[in-house]
Structure formats: C-alpha cells, structure tokens
Scaffold this motif. Structure first.
Motif, mmCIF file in Angstrom:
data_model
loop_
_atom_site.group_PDB
_atom_site.id
_atom_site.type_symbol
_atom_site.label_atom_id
_atom_site.label_comp_id
_atom_site.label_asym_id
_atom_site.label_seq_id
_atom_site.Cartn_x
_atom_site.Cartn_y
_atom_site.Cartn_z
ATOM 1 N N TYR A 1 0.845 -1.200 0.000
ATOM 2 C CA TYR A 1 0.000 0.000 0.000
ATOM 3 C C TYR A 1 0.876 1.244 0.000
ATOM 4 C CZ TYR A 1 1.193 0.688 4.926
ATOM 5 O OH TYR A 1 1.893 0.908 6.099
ATOM 6 N N VAL B 1 -5.466 4.816 3.245
ATOM 7 C CA VAL B 1 -4.583 3.796 2.692
ATOM 8 C C VAL B 1 -4.975 3.523 1.246
ATOM 9 C CG1 VAL B 1 -3.939 1.357 2.820
ATOM 10 C CG2 VAL B 1 -4.075 2.720 4.914
ATOM 11 N N HIS B 2 -3.986 3.542 0.355
ATOM 12 C CA HIS B 2 -4.198 3.256 -1.062
ATOM 13 C C HIS B 2 -3.562 1.898 -1.356
ATOM 14 C CE1 HIS B 2 -4.575 4.292 -5.408
ATOM 15 N NE2 HIS B 2 -3.454 3.572 -5.517
ATOM 16 N N LEU B 3 -4.381 0.884 -1.485
ATOM 17 C CA LEU B 3 -3.874 -0.482 -1.670
ATOM 18 C C LEU B 3 -3.287 -0.657 -3.066
ATOM 19 C CD1 LEU B 3 -6.748 -2.539 0.002
ATOM 20 C CD2 LEU B 3 -4.522 -1.948 0.977
#
Length: 441
Positions: free
Chosen positions: A162, A169-171
């Motif tokens: 991430y 949170v940007h997976l």
C-alpha cells in the motif's frame, strides 16, 4: 478589441509562476550525466542542465533523509530545525504505528506560503516528517494533496502492499506483502528466489502517475508541486525489463541481503535502473508541462536530500557516485552533503550556465518566497533569486550543519573557502579538522 488583447497580454505577463521542486533520495552528485556520470544515461536531467543552470557547490542541509526534508520545507539549518535526525516513531507497519518525528504545526512550510498566495499544492513521493494522524502529516503542513509513503522506512520496499493518498490507505492489490529487510542463502539465490522481491506495481511508477494526473488538472491554476522521489534509495529493486537494459557483464555476483535491505540478483544493473527511473519521472513531468502549455511559466528545481548511500550493495566506485569527493550519506564530508542542483525557468534563468555559488537547502525557502511573493517564517537561508536569474555570485554568511545520529555527533561550518568539521563530539572528541576547499575539495 485592442483593449481586450492588451488586457489578456497583461494578465499573462502577471500570471504567477508555477513551481516544481524535485527531491531525489540518496542521489550522489556524480550520478547525473551533467555532473560526469558515464554509465547511466540521464537525458532528462541533462536537459534540465542544458536548458537551465547547474550548481557545482550546492549543499544539502543534512546528510540523511528526514532533517534534509524538514530544512527544505522550513528554511532552517539543522542547528535550529525541530527535526535533526531520522528518529523513528512506532514500528514498521500500520499495526505498530509508522512514521518519523512529526514536523510541528508551529513551523511555516513552503507549501503554506504558496497556499497563502492562492497556489494549489501537492506532494508526491516520500514524506518522512510525520505519520498518520500526527501534526506532521502533509495535509496539515500546507499540502492540498499527498500521495506516496508517509514513513521513510516503508520506502525500503519499492513494491509495497500500500501507499497513502491523503489520510487514506491506497492499496496496491497486485503486490504481495513481504518484509522489507531479508537475506537469502546461496542455495536460495535462484531466479525464483530473487523474483519474490519483485511485484507488479512499482512505487516510483505509481507516484509518477499520480503526480502527472495532478498536474494535468492544474491547467488554469498556479501550483506548487513537491515531487519527493524515493529513487535511488535502497533496497535494490526495479522492473526486470529496466534492469535488462544494462550489461549482463556488470554483475558477476548477486547480493544476498547480508548487509541489510533486500537481495538482488543484479545489484549494479538494478541500481542503474533506479537512477534511470528517477530520470524518467523527471521526463514525465517535463512532458506534462509541455503538453498542458505550462512549460514556459514553470520554475523547476532539482536536487537531492543527501549524498550517495553508504550501503555496501551499491558499488559507489563503479558509478563514481560522489564524483571523487570524500564521504557518503551520514557524514558531513563533501561527499555526504554536496549534491546536484539544477534550476530551469525559461527566459528567467540562464540556459547552460554553470555556477559555483555556494548555497544550500535553507536558501530555497527565501528564494521561492521572493519568486511567489509570500512571507517566510524564521529561517536561515539567503534569497538568491538575483543570482539564479543571472547575477554574479554573491558572498554569503557561513553555512552550518550538525547531525547527532552517526559518528558520535558531527558538526561542520564553512564559507566559500574554509571548512571546519568535528566528529564524535558525543564521545568527547574536540579535534577540529580544517580544510581549504579551493585546494582540497
């Protein structure tokens, strides 16, 4: 009609300049073609040098990451900055709290200054000045948008599970999680053994794409872009197709992780591919500015947070990373703090100029404040806009550095010619080393 045309011309002339500040991570002064690099092509950085001014005596504020970034954003040297080392907060992941000591709310940052003048502000890359929900978070330090690594330890893996987009949170779903520091045995040093440290979504590409997206949205707005690339800081990781562009004969021996970070089958070629990835990101930014017709009214600054890494897996002699200067990252010697500095601003900054003006990271704050017309907070820099725009080099007050974390606390001070440095102060060493930088750089 004539009045309308005159008004449009006047508005165009008065339009505030955009500013792009590109900050490399552990890039040595000798690792750019314009500074003598022979093995790794850097055509986009070389273009900046050709179309702008190349500084030969520019110094970073600290020989490591976090304090350099704090000084860049605040204009304070490391004798007064609230961030003077890479002190960690929490653990190594989300569950244990990630990040470094947060930059305090009381500090005025470059982004806050630009925002006061109506600029849109974005930071893309490695932050390192405060984790989630702290006062040091970029959204609390003047940046409208953030994408990248909040914690600099997380950037020890360039195929992370991430990244962060603002507070979310940007997976990266195509990457599988693995620990950022591992080693393998000789028996495990197979193609399959090394491939587990390579994912599908390379952090530099993800960050680059988000920065380009953001730039494309700013066609009618003045902007300040801070592009803090994680390149070429180890671990040694890069897309296999980029590594394959460099000669097989470079690498007769793999790196197994015995000195920290992650193993690499082709350490020299991988490091070269990482420098190349940084250069490609610079090219993507230049192409986007040209495509959106903002190239002519954009000031671009490129520099590095400190000298080349001390990590054993990087062959600094092979790449001549410090261009013959003594020392590496974490030292106050010239190789640890003298870094590349390129400034390009069409029709404003002379093209092809090579400048030996002594300057350092804290000077960027007052100089950009002069460009955009905002008021700074307390700082230790010097406004060098007149020099950038073609004026003669100017005498300046002395430059001061201190670094408490390695070599038992170091401090250095110098002017144009004389440099004094002390190491191991915490251990009682009072010896002062003095160098004449004109005869012994």
């Amino acid at each position: 009609m004539r009045r309308m045309i005159a008004a449009l011309v006047a508005a165009a002339v008065a339009a505030p300049p955009n500013v792009v500040l590109i900050f490399a991570d552990d890039l040595g002064i000798g690792e750019v073609g314009a500074y003598g690099q022979q093995r790794v092509p850097t055509p986009n950085l070389d273009r900046l040098a050709k179309e702008g001014t190349r500084f030969t005596r520019f110094y970073t504020a600290s020989p490591v990451c976090a304090p350099s970034r704090a000084s860049l954003l605040t204009g304070k040297h490391t004798g007064r900055s609230p961030i003077r080392g890479n002190k960690e907060v929490g653990g190594f992941d989300l569950n244990t709290g990630e990040g470094q000591m947060p930059l305090p709310d009381r500090e005025k940052t470059l982004a806050e200054g630009f925002r006061e003048r109506g600029y849109d502000t974005g930071v893309f890359g490695k932050w390192g000045l405060g984790g989630p929900a702290t006062e040091g978070h970029p959204n609390r330090q003047g940046f409208d948008e953030f994408f990248g690594y909040l914690c600099q330890r997380q950037s020890h893996n360039l195929y992370p599970a991430y990244l962060w987009h603002n507070n979310q949170v940007h997976l990266l779903p195509k990457n599988e999680y693995f620990r950022a520091h591992q080693r393998i045995t000789t028996a495990e040093a197979t193609d399959e053994g090394f491939s587990k440290f390579i994912g599908k979504q390379f952090a530099e590409h993800e960050i680059r794409n988000q920065a380009v997206r953001w730039l494309e949205q700013k066609r009618n707005r003045p902007f300040f872009l801070y592009y803090a690339s994680p390149m070429p800081h180890v671990a040694l990781q890069a897309p296999p197709e980029e590594v394959a562009k460099f000669p097989e004969e470079w690498d007769s021996k793999p790196y197994l992780g015995e000195g920290g970070y992650l193993p690499s089958k082709r350490p020299r070629a991988t490091y070269a591919a990482m420098i190349s990835a940084l250069d490609q990101s610079v090219g993507a930014i230049l192409d986007t500015l040209r495509r959106t017709n903002q190239d002519e009214n954009t000031l671009i600054i490129f520099t590095s947070d400190n000298g080349p890494t001390f990590a054993a897996q990087v062959d600094r002699d092979f790449f001549n990373s410090a261009a013959g200067l003594r020392g590496t990252k974490s030292t106050g010697y010239e190789g640890g703090i003298r870094v590349p500095m390129l400034v390009r601003w069409p029709q404003k900054v002379p093209a092809g100029r090579v400048l030996d003006q002594v300057s350092y990271t804290p000077d960027i704050m007052p100089t950009l404040a002069s460009v955009a017309g905002f008021r700074t907070g307390s700082h230790d820099g010097q406004n060098l806009l007149a020099v950038w725009r073609g004026g003669a080099p100017t005498p300046r007050k002395e430059l001061y550095f201190e670094f408490p974390e390695n070599n038992g606390f170091q401090a250095a001070i110098f002017d144009d010619r004389w440099k004094a440095i002390r190491t191991n102060l915490a251990k009682g060493n009072l010896k002062v080393e003095v160098y004449d930088l004109e005869s012994d750089p």
